[in-house]
Design a protein around this motif. Structure first.
Motif, PDB file in Angstrom:
ATOM      1  N   GLU A  23      -2.829  -0.622  -4.334  1.00  0.00           N
ATOM      2  CA  GLU A  23      -3.567  -1.773  -3.803  1.00  0.00           C
ATOM      3  C   GLU A  23      -4.507  -2.381  -4.841  1.00  0.00           C
ATOM      4  OE1 GLU A  23      -4.772  -1.773   0.672  1.00  0.00           O
ATOM      5  OE2 GLU A  23      -4.467   0.303   0.063  1.00  0.00           O
TER       6      GLU A  23
ATOM      7  N   LYS B 189      13.160  -5.183  -3.818  1.00  0.00           N
ATOM      8  CA  LYS B 189      13.539  -3.821  -4.203  1.00  0.00           C
ATOM      9  C   LYS B 189      12.869  -3.423  -5.518  1.00  0.00           C
ATOM     10  CE  LYS B 189      17.548  -1.414  -2.969  1.00  0.00           C
ATOM     11  NZ  LYS B 189      18.998  -1.379  -2.857  1.00  0.00           N
TER      12      LYS B 189
ATOM     13  N   GLY C 147       5.845   2.130   3.450  1.00  0.00           N
ATOM     14  CA  GLY C 147       5.715   2.025   2.001  1.00  0.00           C
ATOM     15  C   GLY C 147       5.542   0.624   1.466  1.00  0.00           C
ATOM     16  N   ILE C 148       5.761  -0.405   2.296  1.00  0.00           N
ATOM     17  CA  ILE C 148       5.741  -1.742   1.720  1.00  0.00           C
ATOM     18  C   ILE C 148       4.511  -2.548   2.106  1.00  0.00           C
ATOM     19  CG2 ILE C 148       8.234  -1.923   1.377  1.00  0.00           C
ATOM     20  CD1 ILE C 148       8.359  -3.562   3.942  1.00  0.00           C
ATOM     21  N   SER C 149       3.435  -1.888   2.484  1.00  0.00           N
ATOM     22  CA  SER C 149       2.202  -2.634   2.727  1.00  0.00           C
ATOM     23  C   SER C 149       1.010  -1.756   2.392  1.00  0.00           C
ATOM     24  CB  SER C 149       2.144  -3.086   4.186  1.00  0.00           C
ATOM     25  OG  SER C 149       2.137  -1.964   5.032  1.00  0.00           O
ATOM     26  N   GLY C 150      -0.180  -2.311   2.609  1.00  0.00           N
ATOM     27  CA  GLY C 150      -1.407  -1.592   2.246  1.00  0.00           C
ATOM     28  C   GLY C 150      -1.654  -0.388   3.139  1.00  0.00           C
ATOM     29  N   ARG C 151      -2.690   0.360   2.772  1.00  0.00           N
ATOM     30  CA  ARG C 151      -2.986   1.616   3.461  1.00  0.00           C
ATOM     31  C   ARG C 151      -3.267   1.420   4.943  1.00  0.00           C
ATOM     32  NH1 ARG C 151      -7.675   4.855   1.798  1.00  0.00           N
ATOM     33  NH2 ARG C 151      -8.469   2.798   1.298  1.00  0.00           N
TER      34      ARG C 151
ATOM     35  N   GLU D 292       9.478  -2.362  -4.876  1.00  0.00           N
ATOM     36  CA  GLU D 292       9.477  -1.028  -4.262  1.00  0.00           C
ATOM     37  C   GLU D 292       9.696   0.064  -5.310  1.00  0.00           C
ATOM     38  OE1 GLU D 292      11.793   0.863  -1.051  1.00  0.00           O
ATOM     39  OE2 GLU D 292      11.359  -0.966   0.043  1.00  0.00           O
ATOM     40  N   LEU D 293      10.640  -0.180  -6.212  1.00  0.00           N
ATOM     41  CA  LEU D 293      10.928   0.835  -7.224  1.00  0.00           C
ATOM     42  C   LEU D 293       9.761   0.973  -8.211  1.00  0.00           C
ATOM     43  CD1 LEU D 293      14.688   0.031  -7.923  1.00  0.00           C
ATOM     44  CD2 LEU D 293      13.784   2.004  -6.712  1.00  0.00           C
TER      45      LEU D 293
ATOM     46  N   GLN E 291      -4.835  -9.320  -2.370  1.00  0.00           N
ATOM     47  CA  GLN E 291      -3.526  -8.742  -2.672  1.00  0.00           C
ATOM     48  C   GLN E 291      -2.577  -9.854  -3.101  1.00  0.00           C
ATOM     49  OE1 GLN E 291      -1.731  -6.842   0.693  1.00  0.00           O
ATOM     50  NE2 GLN E 291      -0.187  -5.917  -0.570  1.00  0.00           N
TER      51      GLN E 291
ATOM     52  N   SER F 197      16.233   1.585  -1.124  1.00  0.00           N
ATOM     53  CA  SER F 197      14.920   1.218  -0.629  1.00  0.00           C
ATOM     54  C   SER F 197      14.579   2.198   0.490  1.00  0.00           C
ATOM     55  CB  SER F 197      14.935  -0.213  -0.108  1.00  0.00           C
ATOM     56  OG  SER F 197      15.785  -0.295   1.001  1.00  0.00           O
ATOM     57  N   VAL F 198      13.319   2.175   0.909  1.00  0.00           N
ATOM     58  CA  VAL F 198      12.898   3.108   1.962  1.00  0.00           C
ATOM     59  C   VAL F 198      13.720   2.875   3.218  1.00  0.00           C
ATOM     60  CG1 VAL F 198      11.003   3.853   3.428  1.00  0.00           C
ATOM     61  CG2 VAL F 198      10.572   3.278   1.056  1.00  0.00           C
TER      62      VAL F 198
ATOM     63  N   HIS G 282       7.975   3.199  -4.084  1.00  0.00           N
ATOM     64  CA  HIS G 282       8.045   3.012  -2.629  1.00  0.00           C
ATOM     65  C   HIS G 282       6.687   3.128  -1.967  1.00  0.00           C
ATOM     66  CE1 HIS G 282      12.346   3.566  -3.250  1.00  0.00           C
ATOM     67  NE2 HIS G 282      12.052   4.677  -3.878  1.00  0.00           N
ATOM     68  N   SER G 283       5.616   2.940  -2.681  1.00  0.00           N
ATOM     69  CA  SER G 283       4.291   3.198  -2.130  1.00  0.00           C
ATOM     70  C   SER G 283       3.311   2.110  -2.529  1.00  0.00           C
ATOM     71  CB  SER G 283       3.764   4.544  -2.620  1.00  0.00           C
ATOM     72  OG  SER G 283       4.791   5.478  -2.704  1.00  0.00           O
ATOM     73  N   ILE G 284       3.488   0.930  -1.959  1.00  0.00           N
ATOM     74  CA  ILE G 284       2.589  -0.170  -2.307  1.00  0.00           C
ATOM     75  C   ILE G 284       1.151   0.198  -1.982  1.00  0.00           C
ATOM     76  CG2 ILE G 284       1.962  -2.527  -1.601  1.00  0.00           C
ATOM     77  CD1 ILE G 284       4.894  -3.193  -1.699  1.00  0.00           C
ATOM     78  N   TYR G 285       0.976   1.034  -0.936  1.00  0.00           N
ATOM     79  CA  TYR G 285      -0.386   1.400  -0.532  1.00  0.00           C
ATOM     80  C   TYR G 285      -1.147   2.130  -1.630  1.00  0.00           C
ATOM     81  CZ  TYR G 285       2.069   5.768   0.436  1.00  0.00           C
ATOM     82  OH  TYR G 285       2.847   6.877   0.314  1.00  0.00           O
TER      83      TYR G 285
END
Lengths: 315, 172
Positions: free
Chosen positions: A88, A74, B120-124, A77-78, A119, B86-87, A82-85
């Motif tokens: 990168e 979490k 939201g929890i991985s790459g593009r 994520e915070l 990563q 979380s999402v 909420h946008s790991i992408y």
């Protein structure tokens, strides 16, 4: 300053104990270290402490708050909104910078692609470094680096070990030079300052706008690789002084040469416990042999805060 | 006289019931289509815009009308700065609250919820793959729903009225 700005980044299970830490400890806090399955730790100016469930600082690990796997997931994520992408590139380098200029170092299991880090997966260790603005700390250094002949500053390299206030120092130097806070009369106003802020630590830019006071005549290239950013600044923003943090790659040296030949003064920092230490690194040695930097300032943190340990003048 | 009024009421209610069912059947493929389009827009926001998920969801919600739009808006509102959801949590809360007002069914719901646990929890690239997977599941459902609409849409409309008429006949 308390830890309030970073509290909103923490998941509820960690937010509570950290918020309850004694105010005096919060003021001195430098790092918050979160490791999955191990005690929550706070590093402050005089040492470290583990954090108990009620925010009580503990000398030993027993009885302290233990972040779980869910807490860590979490937290990541915070931290990334909420946008790991969209992080990168940062995850590849092992740190992210969050709103407010706080840098969060990450550790965990890495994913390799063609034997290079692609990563960090399963992030299990976080080091939240609390960025602080110390307005006025540049006064200790600015008198040493003034170029009276040219009415500007010398090309300067600031050296100190990590956590000894380099970034805070160049932030304040940028502010003073930009706003014309010279310690002596005769320098007539501020200079145009360009900051290349690769990790968003100097200016703590949010959507490109600096959150820290870096002076009225300062432009910031946020999140940009130093070498490219310096060249872009030289070409388009006509700075009189360029500021960059933690130089060390060959292309940084190239960019610094470009700036020097364009008549722009450069203030840069490098890791190292002493001048000799810093000069062991090939890029810095080469820059020193070319006599690019005219002043090398070594900082040291003591009980009374950051002080100037030595200033080498190279003419 | 009263019997006559009752008969009219029953006939009317039966017809309305039939129309309602037929409307539900016809809005299902439309809403699935809207959801697919919204997911495609979300993919663009993520892959090309690098927009943070809360902002991306708000943008998508703004351009999607009706209950599907409010589903996305609800999911985005749980992710505002300073929040702790979380999402996955925010997404399933939104489904819980808003799914009832859509005409979509269980299969769509499952696919939608599944997406929430990876968003939201991985790459593009990975995000794009998940979004496309969800869209393709919905695509298949949309075809089935459109077929249902063709077959049963008209039937429900006449069936409602006929059922009403049957009851009236039995009453007399």
């Amino acid at each position: 300053m308390s830890l309030m700005p970073i509290l909103t980044l923490l998941p509820p299970a960690l937010r509570e104990p950290v918020a309850r830490l004694p105010a005096e400890l919060q003021k001195r806090a430098e790092e918050l270290r979160i490791r999955e399955g191990r005690p929550l730790e706070i590093v402050h100016s005089e040492g470290y402490a583990f954090v108990g469930p009620n925010g009580n600082p503990l000398g030993q690990a027993a009885g302290s708050c233990i972040p779980t796997r869910e807490d860590c997931a979490k937290l990541l994520e915070l931290l990334t909104r909420h946008s790991i992408y969209s992080y990168e590139e940062e995850l590849k380098r092992g740190y992210i910078t969050v709103e407010g200029g706080h840098r969060v170092g990450l550790a965990g299991r890495t994913v390799l692609e063609e034997s290079r880090v692609k990563q960090i997966r399963d992030v299990s260790g976080f080091n939240i470094r609390i960025a602080r603005e110390v307005t006025g700390c540049g006064r200790k250094v600015l008198p040493h680096i003034m170029d009276y002949g040219e009415r500007n500053v010398h090309h300067t390299l600031i050296v100190s070990p990590p956590q000894h206030g380099k970034t805070t120092m160049i932030r304040d130097l940028a502010r003073m030079i930009s706003s014309g806070e010279w310690p002596e009369a005769g320098f007539a106003g501020g200079r145009k300052v360009g900051i290349v802020d690769e990790r968003s630590e100097i200016a703590a830019g949010v959507r490109g706008v600096p959150r820290f006071d870096v002076g009225p005549r300062t432009d910031v290239m946020d999140g940009c690789p130093k070498s490219e950013g310096m060249i872009m600044m030289i070409r388009s923003m006509s700075p009189e002084v360029l500021v960059a943090d933690e130089i060390g790659r060959p292309e940084d040296a190239y960019a610094i040469h470009e700036a020097v030949h364009a008549g722009i003064r450069v203030i840069a920092t490098a890791h190292g416990s002493s001048l000799e230490d810093a000069l062991r690194r090939p890029v810095l040695r080469e820059l020193a042999e070319d006599r690019v930097f005219r002043r090398v300032v070594v900082l040291r943190k003591g009980p009374g805060g950051v002080s100037v340990e030595s200033v080498s003048e190279i003419e | 006289m009263i019997k006559l009024i009752g008969a009219v009421c029953i006939l009317f209610a039966g017809t309305m019931l039939g129309f309602y069912q037929s409307l539900q059947i016809s809005s299902r493929p439309r809403q699935i289509r809207q959801t697919i389009q919204a997911l495609q827009r979300l993919e663009t926001e993520i892959s090309y815009g690098y927009n943070p998920l809360p902002d991306a969801l708000f943008t998508v919600a703004g351009t999607t009308a009706g209950p599907v739009g409010s589903l996305f808006a609800e999911a985005a509102s749980g992710l505002k700065d300073g929040g702790t959801d979380s999402v996955r949590e925010s997404w399933s809360n939104a489904v819980e609250r808003c799914w009832g007002s859509t005409a979509m069914k269980r299969t769509e719901r499952e696919a939608f919820l599944q997406l929430g646990s990876v968003l939201g929890i991985s790459g593009r690239e990975d995000q794009a793959k998940h979004l496309r997977l969800a869209a393709s599941i919905l695509q298949a459902e949309e075809e089935a729903a459109a077929e249902d609409n063709r077959r049963f849409g008209k039937m429900w409309r006449s069936l409602g009225m006929l059922a009403g008429a049957l009851i009236v006949i039995l009453m007399y």
